[in-house]
Design a protein around this motif. Structure first.
Motif, mmCIF file in Angstrom:
data_model
loop_
_atom_site.group_PDB
_atom_site.id
_atom_site.type_symbol
_atom_site.label_atom_id
_atom_site.label_comp_id
_atom_site.label_asym_id
_atom_site.label_seq_id
_atom_site.Cartn_x
_atom_site.Cartn_y
_atom_site.Cartn_z
ATOM 1 N N GLU A 178 -2.000 -2.157 -5.837
ATOM 2 C CA GLU A 178 -3.442 -2.139 -5.696
ATOM 3 C C GLU A 178 -4.099 -1.677 -6.995
ATOM 4 O OE1 GLU A 178 -5.176 0.897 -3.487
ATOM 5 O OE2 GLU A 178 -6.866 -0.313 -2.793
ATOM 6 N N GLY A 179 -4.818 -2.558 -7.635
ATOM 7 C CA GLY A 179 -5.575 -2.184 -8.825
ATOM 8 C C GLY A 179 -4.792 -2.334 -10.114
ATOM 9 N N ASN A 180 -5.534 -2.532 -11.219
ATOM 10 C CA ASN A 180 -4.915 -2.676 -12.535
ATOM 11 C C ASN A 180 -4.043 -1.473 -12.879
ATOM 12 O OD1 ASN A 180 -5.771 -5.127 -14.005
ATOM 13 N ND2 ASN A 180 -7.813 -4.391 -13.541
ATOM 14 N N GLY A 181 -4.553 -0.270 -12.582
ATOM 15 C CA GLY A 181 -3.837 0.949 -12.950
ATOM 16 C C GLY A 181 -2.477 1.036 -12.291
ATOM 17 N N SER A 218 2.438 -8.108 -8.937
ATOM 18 C CA SER A 218 1.176 -8.832 -8.859
ATOM 19 C C SER A 218 0.072 -7.903 -8.381
ATOM 20 C CB SER A 218 1.323 -9.992 -7.862
ATOM 21 O OG SER A 218 0.059 -10.519 -7.534
ATOM 22 N N ARG A 219 -1.178 -8.310 -8.612
ATOM 23 C CA ARG A 219 -2.292 -7.612 -7.973
ATOM 24 C C ARG A 219 -2.354 -8.022 -6.510
ATOM 25 N NH1 ARG A 219 -6.738 -5.901 -10.706
ATOM 26 N NH2 ARG A 219 -7.504 -5.353 -8.653
ATOM 27 N N GLU A 220 -3.138 -7.284 -5.717
ATOM 28 C CA GLU A 220 -3.272 -7.591 -4.300
ATOM 29 C C GLU A 220 -4.102 -8.856 -4.105
ATOM 30 O OE1 GLU A 220 -4.765 -5.385 -5.982
ATOM 31 O OE2 GLU A 220 -6.737 -4.860 -5.221
ATOM 32 N N ASP A 221 -3.917 -9.480 -2.960
ATOM 33 C CA ASP A 221 -4.623 -10.705 -2.642
ATOM 34 C C ASP A 221 -6.128 -10.450 -2.596
ATOM 35 O OD1 ASP A 221 -4.556 -13.372 -2.153
ATOM 36 O OD2 ASP A 221 -3.149 -13.212 -0.481
ATOM 37 N N GLY A 222 -6.911 -11.373 -3.169
ATOM 38 C CA GLY A 222 -8.357 -11.219 -3.148
ATOM 39 C C GLY A 222 -8.897 -10.629 -4.436
ATOM 40 N N TRP A 239 16.921 -1.586 0.846
ATOM 41 C CA TRP A 239 16.511 -1.695 -0.558
ATOM 42 C C TRP A 239 15.368 -2.673 -0.738
ATOM 43 C CZ3 TRP A 239 18.818 2.350 -2.138
ATOM 44 C CH2 TRP A 239 20.129 2.641 -1.725
ATOM 45 N N GLU A 240 15.018 -3.383 0.321
ATOM 46 C CA GLU A 240 13.977 -4.399 0.170
ATOM 47 C C GLU A 240 12.595 -3.828 0.419
ATOM 48 O OE1 GLU A 240 14.669 -8.140 2.074
ATOM 49 O OE2 GLU A 240 16.713 -8.183 1.319
ATOM 50 N N PRO A 241 11.593 -4.370 -0.284
ATOM 51 C CA PRO A 241 10.235 -3.854 -0.084
ATOM 52 C C PRO A 241 9.678 -4.239 1.293
ATOM 53 C CG PRO A 241 10.225 -5.726 -1.584
ATOM 54 C CD PRO A 241 11.659 -5.415 -1.306
ATOM 55 N N ILE A 242 8.780 -3.448 1.803
ATOM 56 C CA ILE A 242 8.103 -3.779 3.057
ATOM 57 C C ILE A 242 6.597 -3.665 2.856
ATOM 58 C CG2 ILE A 242 9.972 -2.996 4.536
ATOM 59 C CD1 ILE A 242 8.141 -0.500 5.106
ATOM 60 N N ARG A 243 5.877 -4.207 3.823
ATOM 61 C CA ARG A 243 4.416 -4.114 3.810
ATOM 62 C C ARG A 243 3.979 -3.580 5.163
ATOM 63 N NH1 ARG A 243 0.683 -7.946 0.799
ATOM 64 N NH2 ARG A 243 -1.295 -7.934 1.831
ATOM 65 N N PRO A 244 3.800 -2.263 5.275
ATOM 66 C CA PRO A 244 3.385 -1.713 6.561
ATOM 67 C C PRO A 244 1.990 -2.204 6.964
ATOM 68 C CG PRO A 244 4.179 0.003 5.088
ATOM 69 C CD PRO A 244 4.005 -1.233 4.271
ATOM 70 N N LEU A 245 1.700 -2.161 8.249
ATOM 71 C CA LEU A 245 0.408 -2.627 8.758
ATOM 72 C C LEU A 245 -0.760 -1.904 8.098
ATOM 73 C CD1 LEU A 245 1.484 -2.594 12.493
ATOM 74 C CD2 LEU A 245 0.692 -4.637 11.304
ATOM 75 N N THR A 246 -0.598 -0.601 7.885
ATOM 76 C CA THR A 246 -1.700 0.186 7.333
ATOM 77 C C THR A 246 -2.039 -0.246 5.912
ATOM 78 O OG1 THR A 246 -0.030 1.794 6.738
ATOM 79 C CG2 THR A 246 -1.340 2.269 8.681
ATOM 80 N N THR A 247 -1.011 -0.471 5.086
ATOM 81 C CA THR A 247 -1.294 -0.789 3.685
ATOM 82 C C THR A 247 -1.885 -2.193 3.559
ATOM 83 O OG1 THR A 247 0.858 -1.722 3.143
ATOM 84 C CG2 THR A 247 0.640 0.641 2.968
ATOM 85 N N ASN A 248 -1.535 -3.071 4.520
ATOM 86 C CA ASN A 248 -2.118 -4.406 4.485
ATOM 87 C C ASN A 248 -3.643 -4.312 4.536
ATOM 88 O OD1 ASN A 248 -2.017 -7.311 4.613
ATOM 89 N ND2 ASN A 248 -2.596 -7.127 6.751
ATOM 90 N N ILE A 249 -4.142 -3.434 5.420
ATOM 91 C CA ILE A 249 -5.592 -3.277 5.547
ATOM 92 C C ILE A 249 -6.155 -2.627 4.287
ATOM 93 C CG2 ILE A 249 -7.443 -2.250 6.917
ATOM 94 C CD1 ILE A 249 -5.476 -2.172 9.272
ATOM 95 N N ALA A 250 -5.517 -1.555 3.839
ATOM 96 C CA ALA A 250 -6.055 -0.802 2.706
ATOM 97 C C ALA A 250 -6.055 -1.633 1.422
ATOM 98 C CB ALA A 250 -5.249 0.475 2.495
ATOM 99 N N LEU A 251 -5.016 -2.472 1.244
ATOM 100 C CA LEU A 251 -4.906 -3.273 0.023
ATOM 101 C C LEU A 251 -6.059 -4.251 -0.110
ATOM 102 C CD1 LEU A 251 -1.240 -4.570 -0.309
ATOM 103 C CD2 LEU A 251 -2.484 -3.280 -2.011
ATOM 104 N N GLU A 252 -6.410 -4.918 0.977
ATOM 105 C CA GLU A 252 -7.270 -6.092 0.844
ATOM 106 C C GLU A 252 -8.689 -5.915 1.357
ATOM 107 O OE1 GLU A 252 -5.189 -9.528 2.318
ATOM 108 O OE2 GLU A 252 -3.553 -9.245 0.912
ATOM 109 N N MET A 253 -8.943 -4.802 2.071
ATOM 110 C CA MET A 253 -10.263 -4.676 2.688
ATOM 111 C C MET A 253 -11.394 -4.688 1.668
ATOM 112 S SD MET A 253 -11.819 -4.770 5.396
ATOM 113 C CE MET A 253 -11.176 -4.315 6.985
#
Lengths: 289, 313
Positions: free
Chosen positions: A197-200, A168-172, B260-274
């Motif tokens: 993150e992102g389409n690419g 999926s794409r990221e939330d937002g 084997w399971e995916p994780i979501r580190p604190l840093t990427t949470n910010i970078a993904l959605e900011m």
């Protein structure tokens, strides 16, 4: 001694560079601080155009505004990407002159009686790995089941048995918002899904995983991924324009006539002009005519 | 004659004044430069905490969120509707800590042995290859580690994993391990180098072999440096963003139960959605930043204490 002086001069110059560098960093910090209120400007004064709304429309809006301002040097146009719902609300309340949405207006929003102008279309393709030859066609219900996490094996949708990896794409993200809304699973994405993150990034993730399924804007389709037929309809620009491809959306700008300055109306006209539509196409949208 | 003398004196006084002025200006300039770092730290700290703590106080303009729900939540799912939006970070905290620990467990032995090899064992020509290689590793931009991870490590893990995707805790551990190697190697190597030669000679004199000398004498003597390296490595691993965002998978919820399971580190949470966030959502991302900040502060305190303790001995 001479060497020392040169060294000292160097240190001072470098430290100056360092300080100016730091102050530019501060301004980028400020942009993080922007809230919808920041878009509130003197909306009625001539020469100012203000808009806000969908992040998917942002690229098109900013590019057309740049060109519009280049043609009319006295105009100051701003657009803020805050999401479709926020944009429609801002337009209704007159916070910004016009709003922009990357989806059809909801019934409630329609009842506010704003003028709607479709400035572009966008299609979202469902993609799988090219080696997934058993899958060619998918229905909207199957997409829904897969992305909600109810369908987890390819054999359940007519493919070769094996787990499905949902990307999926990221939330937002505007693309994600539109996809979830059109397919009908808002806020119900499977928690096992990979968020890229992102389409690419979605495209690369699907291209490197034979079990993956994802979705991207049409412009991101290439040989490394395979777009599926949705309800038997191929993902093409033509099928979006004739309204047969189900996962498509209009980019709409909406406004109350009385809030619009002449400059703002001229800007909307500019987007619909052949020149404006060319920019729309450059920025990845499907032109309206 | 008298006139000449007073002239000279005036000249001297003028020269002195000029020198004092230059001194004062130089002093002020040094002070300004020295303040830059402090001002930046203070500004960042204030900004992150100010924005990040707002949602937990009643009367916040953008709406409030329970701190308990935030710190113990197992799902992060933003929604336009504040009633259903979930901002839980516990599973991210666990993901970040486990990934960092994994990287330390794999990375520290490799790093320490590499450092010993460079400092004590390797002949000069081999050292000339290994050392620059380690230094080059430190200079590679982190996004390239991510691209390497996505292109090579993730597909490889998919082949050996019981799961169908390669984005996983294990992938994050491997990428972080590679990234912390140069930090720990460089600092450990320096620590080994400053161990006085008399220690080695004493050890050999008592009949110890080279390997015995390394493990019984040199490494214990270099303990302080090694610990510094490990703690800095932890700091780098927990704060790393761009490299792990591509290989972590970043799911919306769930504590990882296997590597084997995916994780979501604190840093990427910010970078993904900011880039999309505004209002409450944005403030909650700053709250994530506060958690990260507290981690870094704790790590620095541990480092300071560990150093103090070792220098006491």
């Amino acid at each position: 001694m001479k060497n020392f002086k040169i060294l000292l001069a160097l240190v001072i110059v470098l430290s100056l560079v360092g300080i100016t560098g730091c102050s530019t960093d501060d301004t980028t910090g400020d942009t993080l601080n922007t809230t919808p209120e920041a878009a509130t400007g003197d909306t009625m004064s001539s020469g100012v155009v203000t808009g806000s709304g969908s992040t998917s429309v942002e690229k098109i809006a900013l590019a057309t505004m740049d060109e519009f301002m280049a043609l009319n040097p006295n105009v100051d146009a701003t657009y803020e990407g805050i999401g479709s719902s926020g944009g429609v609300k801002n337009a209704d309340e007159g916070t910004t002159e016009f709003g922009a949405a990357s989806r059809k207006l909801k019934d409630e929003e329609k009842s506010w009686g704003m003028t709607e102008v479709v400035i572009a279309y966008d299609g979202i393709a469902v993609i799988v790995h090219p080696s997934n030859t058993a899958m060619n066609d998918i229905t909207m219900d199957q997409i829904l089941g897969i992305f909600k996490g109810e369908i987890t094996d390819w054999s359940e949708v007519g493919g070769t048995a094996g787990p499905i990896v949902v990307v999926s794409r990221e939330d937002g993200s505007g693309t994600r918002g539109a996809f979830e809304e059109i397919v009908g699973f808002e806020d119900e994405l499977s928690s096992d899904a990979i968020n890229a993150e992102g389409n690419g990034n979605v495209q690369v993730t699907v291209a490197t995983n034979e079990s993956a399924i994802g979705y991207v804007s049409f412009t991101y389709i290439d040989d490394t991924v395979k777009p599926l037929l949705v309800e038997g309809v191929e993902a093409t620009v033509g099928n979006v324009l004739n309204d047969t491809f189900p996962i498509s959306r209009p980019f709409i700008m909406m406004y109350h006539e009385e809030n619009m300055s002449d400059t703002a109306l001229a800007y909307i006209d500019f987007i619909l002009s052949p020149e404006g539509q060319e920019i729309v196409e450059e920025e990845g949208g499907i032109p309206v005519n | 004659m008298e006139k000449d003398m007073s002239k000279d004196m005036n000249k001297d006084i003028a020269a002195n004044r000029k020198r004092e002025k230059i001194e004062a200006v130089a002093k002020a300039w040094f002070l300004i430069n020295a303040s830059v770092a402090i001002i930046c730290v203070a500004a960042i700290t204030f900004f992150v905490f100010y924005k990040g703590l707002q949602p937990f106080f009643t009367g916040n303009h953008e709406g409030t969120y329970s701190f308990i729900k935030f710190i113990t939540g197992l799902e992060w799912d933003y929604s336009d509707n504040p009633e259903v939006a979930l901002y839980g970070v516990l599973y991210m905290i666990i993901g970040s800590i486990v990934a960092t620990l994994g990287a330390i467990v794999i990375g520290v032995p490799i790093s320490v042995l590499t450092a010993v090899f460079i400092a004590e064992i390797a002949p000069e020509p081999v050292k000339k290859i290994v050392k620059p290689a380690v230094e080059l590793l430190a200079g590679i931009p982190s996004i390239l580690y991510g691209v390497f991870g996505l292109g090579i490590i993730v597909p490889w893990i998919r082949d050996i994993s019981p799961k169908a995707q390669g984005q996983s805790l294990f992938a994050v551990m491997i990428v972080l391990t590679i990234m912390i190697l140069p930090t720990i190697i460089t600092i450990t190597e320096n620590a080994i180098r400053v161990v006085p030669n008399s220690f080695r000679e004493g050890s050999y004199g008592l009949g110890a072999s080279k390997i015995q000398t390394i493990f019984k004498v040199i490494l214990p003597a270099a303990k302080s440096g090694i610990i510094t390296g490990v703690v800095l490595g932890i700091g780098r691993a927990i704060g790393e963003t761009m490299a792990v965002i591509l290989v972590a998978g970043n799911p919306q919820g769930g504590i990882p139960t296997s590597i084997w399971e995916p994780i979501r580190p604190l840093t990427t949470n910010i970078a993904l959605e900011m880039s999309y966030a505004f209002g409450m959502h944005q403030e909650m991302l700053f709250s994530t930043g506060v958690v990260l900040f507290v981690f870094i502060i704790v790590i620095n305190l541990i480092l300071a204490r560990a150093k103090a303790k070792i220098s006491e001995q």
